[in-house]
Write a protein that holds these residues in place. Structure first.
Motif, PDB file in Angstrom:
ATOM      1  N   ALA A 127       0.857  -1.182   0.000  1.00  0.00           N
ATOM      2  CA  ALA A 127       0.000   0.000   0.000  1.00  0.00           C
ATOM      3  C   ALA A 127       0.896   1.235   0.000  1.00  0.00           C
ATOM      4  O   ALA A 127       1.760   1.382   0.858  1.00  0.00           O
ATOM      5  CB  ALA A 127      -0.910   0.002   1.220  1.00  0.00           C
ATOM      6  N   LEU A 128       0.689   2.111  -0.964  1.00  0.00           N
ATOM      7  CA  LEU A 128       1.414   3.378  -1.049  1.00  0.00           C
ATOM      8  C   LEU A 128       0.514   4.471  -0.496  1.00  0.00           C
ATOM      9  O   LEU A 128      -0.585   4.699  -1.013  1.00  0.00           O
ATOM     10  CB  LEU A 128       1.794   3.670  -2.502  1.00  0.00           C
ATOM     11  CG  LEU A 128       2.448   5.026  -2.780  1.00  0.00           C
ATOM     12  CD1 LEU A 128       3.777   5.154  -2.050  1.00  0.00           C
ATOM     13  CD2 LEU A 128       2.636   5.221  -4.288  1.00  0.00           C
ATOM     14  N   LEU A 129       0.972   5.147   0.563  1.00  0.00           N
ATOM     15  CA  LEU A 129       0.163   6.135   1.252  1.00  0.00           C
ATOM     16  C   LEU A 129       0.878   7.469   1.325  1.00  0.00           C
ATOM     17  O   LEU A 129       2.103   7.535   1.342  1.00  0.00           O
ATOM     18  CB  LEU A 129      -0.176   5.658   2.672  1.00  0.00           C
ATOM     19  CG  LEU A 129      -0.962   4.366   2.775  1.00  0.00           C
ATOM     20  CD1 LEU A 129      -0.138   3.326   3.515  1.00  0.00           C
ATOM     21  CD2 LEU A 129      -2.283   4.582   3.481  1.00  0.00           C
ATOM     22  N   GLY A 130       0.103   8.527   1.428  1.00  0.00           N
ATOM     23  CA  GLY A 130       0.633   9.875   1.574  1.00  0.00           C
ATOM     24  C   GLY A 130      -0.468  10.878   1.305  1.00  0.00           C
ATOM     25  O   GLY A 130      -1.497  10.548   0.713  1.00  0.00           O
ATOM     26  N   GLN A 175       3.241   6.836  15.117  1.00  0.00           N
ATOM     27  CA  GLN A 175       2.447   8.058  15.142  1.00  0.00           C
ATOM     28  C   GLN A 175       3.200   9.235  14.550  1.00  0.00           C
ATOM     29  O   GLN A 175       2.615  10.098  13.886  1.00  0.00           O
ATOM     30  CB  GLN A 175       2.011   8.391  16.569  1.00  0.00           C
ATOM     31  CG  GLN A 175       0.962   9.498  16.652  1.00  0.00           C
ATOM     32  CD  GLN A 175      -0.319   9.127  15.913  1.00  0.00           C
ATOM     33  OE1 GLN A 175      -0.897   8.082  16.153  1.00  0.00           O
ATOM     34  NE2 GLN A 175      -0.754   9.999  14.997  1.00  0.00           N
ATOM     35  N   GLY A 176       4.515   9.296  14.769  1.00  0.00           N
ATOM     36  CA  GLY A 176       5.301  10.383  14.190  1.00  0.00           C
ATOM     37  C   GLY A 176       5.255  10.363  12.681  1.00  0.00           C
ATOM     38  O   GLY A 176       5.130  11.417  12.035  1.00  0.00           O
ATOM     39  N   LEU A 177       5.358   9.165  12.084  1.00  0.00           N
ATOM     40  CA  LEU A 177       5.289   9.039  10.634  1.00  0.00           C
ATOM     41  C   LEU A 177       3.898   9.416  10.125  1.00  0.00           C
ATOM     42  O   LEU A 177       3.761  10.119   9.112  1.00  0.00           O
ATOM     43  CB  LEU A 177       5.632   7.604  10.224  1.00  0.00           C
ATOM     44  CG  LEU A 177       5.519   7.282   8.731  1.00  0.00           C
ATOM     45  CD1 LEU A 177       6.476   8.137   7.915  1.00  0.00           C
ATOM     46  CD2 LEU A 177       5.790   5.795   8.487  1.00  0.00           C
ATOM     47  N   LEU A 178       2.864   8.949  10.818  1.00  0.00           N
ATOM     48  CA  LEU A 178       1.499   9.274  10.408  1.00  0.00           C
ATOM     49  C   LEU A 178       1.261  10.777  10.447  1.00  0.00           C
ATOM     50  O   LEU A 178       0.645  11.352   9.540  1.00  0.00           O
ATOM     51  CB  LEU A 178       0.492   8.554  11.307  1.00  0.00           C
ATOM     52  CG  LEU A 178       0.487   7.027  11.233  1.00  0.00           C
ATOM     53  CD1 LEU A 178      -0.498   6.456  12.246  1.00  0.00           C
ATOM     54  CD2 LEU A 178       0.136   6.540   9.831  1.00  0.00           C
ATOM     55  N   ARG A 218       0.442  13.232   7.354  1.00  0.00           N
ATOM     56  CA  ARG A 218      -0.946  13.691   7.496  1.00  0.00           C
ATOM     57  C   ARG A 218      -1.934  12.560   7.291  1.00  0.00           C
ATOM     58  O   ARG A 218      -2.943  12.690   6.580  1.00  0.00           O
ATOM     59  CB  ARG A 218      -1.235  14.847   6.536  1.00  0.00           C
ATOM     60  CG  ARG A 218      -0.376  16.086   6.778  1.00  0.00           C
ATOM     61  CD  ARG A 218      -0.774  17.216   5.875  1.00  0.00           C
ATOM     62  NE  ARG A 218       0.144  18.342   5.983  1.00  0.00           N
ATOM     63  CZ  ARG A 218       0.088  19.441   5.225  1.00  0.00           C
ATOM     64  NH1 ARG A 218      -0.860  19.552   4.300  1.00  0.00           N
ATOM     65  NH2 ARG A 218       0.957  20.416   5.388  1.00  0.00           N
ATOM     66  N   LEU A 219      -1.635  11.441   7.908  1.00  0.00           N
ATOM     67  CA  LEU A 219      -2.514  10.280   7.884  1.00  0.00           C
ATOM     68  C   LEU A 219      -3.033  10.023   9.282  1.00  0.00           C
ATOM     69  O   LEU A 219      -2.323  10.231  10.263  1.00  0.00           O
ATOM     70  CB  LEU A 219      -1.754   9.041   7.393  1.00  0.00           C
ATOM     71  CG  LEU A 219      -1.179   9.089   5.976  1.00  0.00           C
ATOM     72  CD1 LEU A 219      -0.279   7.883   5.731  1.00  0.00           C
ATOM     73  CD2 LEU A 219      -2.296   9.135   4.935  1.00  0.00           C
ATOM     74  N   ARG A 220      -4.266   9.554   9.368  1.00  0.00           N
ATOM     75  CA  ARG A 220      -4.795   9.222  10.683  1.00  0.00           C
ATOM     76  C   ARG A 220      -4.379   7.801  11.072  1.00  0.00           C
ATOM     77  O   ARG A 220      -3.998   6.986  10.227  1.00  0.00           O
ATOM     78  CB  ARG A 220      -6.313   9.348  10.708  1.00  0.00           C
ATOM     79  CG  ARG A 220      -7.047   8.353   9.819  1.00  0.00           C
ATOM     80  CD  ARG A 220      -8.547   8.458  10.011  1.00  0.00           C
ATOM     81  NE  ARG A 220      -9.257   7.546   9.139  1.00  0.00           N
ATOM     82  CZ  ARG A 220      -9.452   6.248   9.394  1.00  0.00           C
ATOM     83  NH1 ARG A 220      -8.945   5.713  10.509  1.00  0.00           N
ATOM     84  NH2 ARG A 220     -10.112   5.479   8.554  1.00  0.00           N
ATOM     85  N   ARG A 221      -4.468   7.527  12.359  1.00  0.00           N
ATOM     86  CA  ARG A 221      -4.151   6.188  12.843  1.00  0.00           C
ATOM     87  C   ARG A 221      -5.254   5.218  12.415  1.00  0.00           C
ATOM     88  O   ARG A 221      -6.437   5.512  12.555  1.00  0.00           O
ATOM     89  CB  ARG A 221      -4.041   6.206  14.368  1.00  0.00           C
ATOM     90  CG  ARG A 221      -3.751   4.845  14.998  1.00  0.00           C
ATOM     91  CD  ARG A 221      -3.583   4.978  16.491  1.00  0.00           C
ATOM     92  NE  ARG A 221      -2.299   5.580  16.791  1.00  0.00           N
ATOM     93  CZ  ARG A 221      -1.245   4.885  17.253  1.00  0.00           C
ATOM     94  NH1 ARG A 221      -1.350   3.587  17.480  1.00  0.00           N
ATOM     95  NH2 ARG A 221      -0.112   5.484  17.490  1.00  0.00           N
ATOM     96  N   PRO A 222      -4.878   4.035  11.903  1.00  0.00           N
ATOM     97  CA  PRO A 222      -5.909   3.076  11.503  1.00  0.00           C
ATOM     98  C   PRO A 222      -6.748   2.612  12.689  1.00  0.00           C
ATOM     99  O   PRO A 222      -6.258   2.518  13.816  1.00  0.00           O
ATOM    100  CB  PRO A 222      -5.104   1.902  10.919  1.00  0.00           C
ATOM    101  CG  PRO A 222      -3.782   2.472  10.575  1.00  0.00           C
ATOM    102  CD  PRO A 222      -3.526   3.561  11.570  1.00  0.00           C
ATOM    103  N   TRP A 223      -7.988   2.304  12.402  1.00  0.00           N
ATOM    104  CA  TRP A 223      -8.908   1.793  13.421  1.00  0.00           C
ATOM    105  C   TRP A 223      -8.319   0.559  14.098  1.00  0.00           C
ATOM    106  O   TRP A 223      -8.314   0.447  15.327  1.00  0.00           O
ATOM    107  CB  TRP A 223     -10.244   1.451  12.752  1.00  0.00           C
ATOM    108  CG  TRP A 223     -11.272   0.858  13.663  1.00  0.00           C
ATOM    109  CD1 TRP A 223     -12.202   1.540  14.399  1.00  0.00           C
ATOM    110  CD2 TRP A 223     -11.473  -0.528  13.947  1.00  0.00           C
ATOM    111  NE1 TRP A 223     -12.964   0.655  15.112  1.00  0.00           N
ATOM    112  CE2 TRP A 223     -12.534  -0.625  14.853  1.00  0.00           C
ATOM    113  CE3 TRP A 223     -10.854  -1.706  13.520  1.00  0.00           C
ATOM    114  CZ2 TRP A 223     -13.006  -1.838  15.341  1.00  0.00           C
ATOM    115  CZ3 TRP A 223     -11.303  -2.919  14.002  1.00  0.00           C
ATOM    116  CH2 TRP A 223     -12.375  -2.974  14.908  1.00  0.00           C
TER     117      TRP A 223
END
Length: 289
Positions: A41-44, A236-239, A243-248
């Motif tokens: 998964a590529l996220l950003g 959490q620092g990377l998220l 600018r990504l939220r923490r997964p459920w």
């Protein structure tokens, strides 16, 4: 960084950078290797360079610095080199209307194999295989302009699958789909993964990434970080940087561990359905800490 250090990368960006004309660098010093059979998964955030990175991996863009390598060898950006790359790596763009152009589904799916100069029987076999893989055999003769959005998504992916790539790259494939359409698409992608296809998906959905992917590649202002998906999406620092939220699922696992209901090395539930199943097992046999 190779996401699966025990296996060689099929395709790999090495210290790659790219900037659009008269603009600042979009990507710089990017290293990303994709090993066979892995899902990534590529996220950003928007504008982080996800689509640019996917186009670099598929040969649609040429790195301004660094290299794209296929099976360890630098890609040649001539006709022969790009043909070799595109028989191995296929990109499906976000909007299927940017990819579908033929009058019918069958004609569209057959276009790529025909351009490879394959015989009629081989083209027909590949089309049959791709339509079956995407669960759209019944749409073979349907005009593409009469397809629903979800059907157009699957038809566009079928065109890539018909090339029998070892690496399938998808830009936001679940965007615009309702929950049922998303589940159907994930089911067919699961079948491709089971057959050994490496699948890369750009997405904003961290919950989807956690439940679906083996690995994650996260773009932030600090660059690209890669690793196991559960590990990266618990940082959490990377998220925050991306600018990504923490997964459920990550939050639920954290609560369960805090209450001694989940061992430190145990994987937590990634969906509400998995949590319900886990709770039922725990109530019968104990939490299994």
């Amino acid at each position: 960084m190779n996401l699966s250090p025990t296996a060689p990368a099929v395709v790999e960006l090495v210290d790659a950078g790219y900037a659009y004309e008269d603009g600042p660098a979009v990507l710089s010093g990017v290293g990303l290797g994709l090993a066979e059979g892995r899902s990534t998964a590529l996220l950003g955030r928007n504008g982080s360079g996800k689509t640019t990175l996917l186009r670099l991996l598929s040969g649609g863009l040429r790195p301004a610095t660094g290299q794209l390598r296929l099976h360890g060898e630098p890609v040649a950006y001539d006709r022969a080199g790009l043909t070799r790359l595109r028989t191995t790596v296929q990109l499906v763009v976000q909007d299927p209307d940017d990819q579908l152009f033929a009058a019918s589904v069958e004609q569209d799916v057959s276009f790529g194999p025909m351009n490879l100069g394959l015989g009629e029987d081989e083209v027909r076999a590949r089309v049959d295989e791709a339509l079956a893989a995407m669960d759209i055999v019944a749409l073979r003769d349907r005009p593409t302009h009469l397809l629903s959005y979800g059907q157009r998504k699957r038809a566009a992916i079928a065109g890539a699958v018909a090339m029998r790539p070892r690496v399938l790259i998808l830009d936001e494939p679940t965007a615009g789909l309702d929950p049922h359409g998303q589940e159907r698409l994930l089911d067919v992608l699961g079948g491709l993964r089971a057959s050994g296809t490496t699948v890369v998906m750009a997405t904003h959905d961290v919950d989807l990434a956690l439940r679906w992917a083996d690995d994650a590649a996260v773009l932030s202002p600090d660059g690209l970080r890669t690793g196991p998906v559960a590990e990266l999406l618990a940082d959490q620092g990377l998220l925050d940087a991306a600018r990504l939220r923490r997964p459920w699922g990550t939050s639920v696992a954290e609560v369960l561990r805090a209450h001694g209901l989940l061992g430190a090395s145990q994987n937590g539930p990634r969906t509400p359905e998995e949590l319900a199943a886990w709770a039922g097992q725990a109530s019968v046999g104990g939490a299994g800490v």
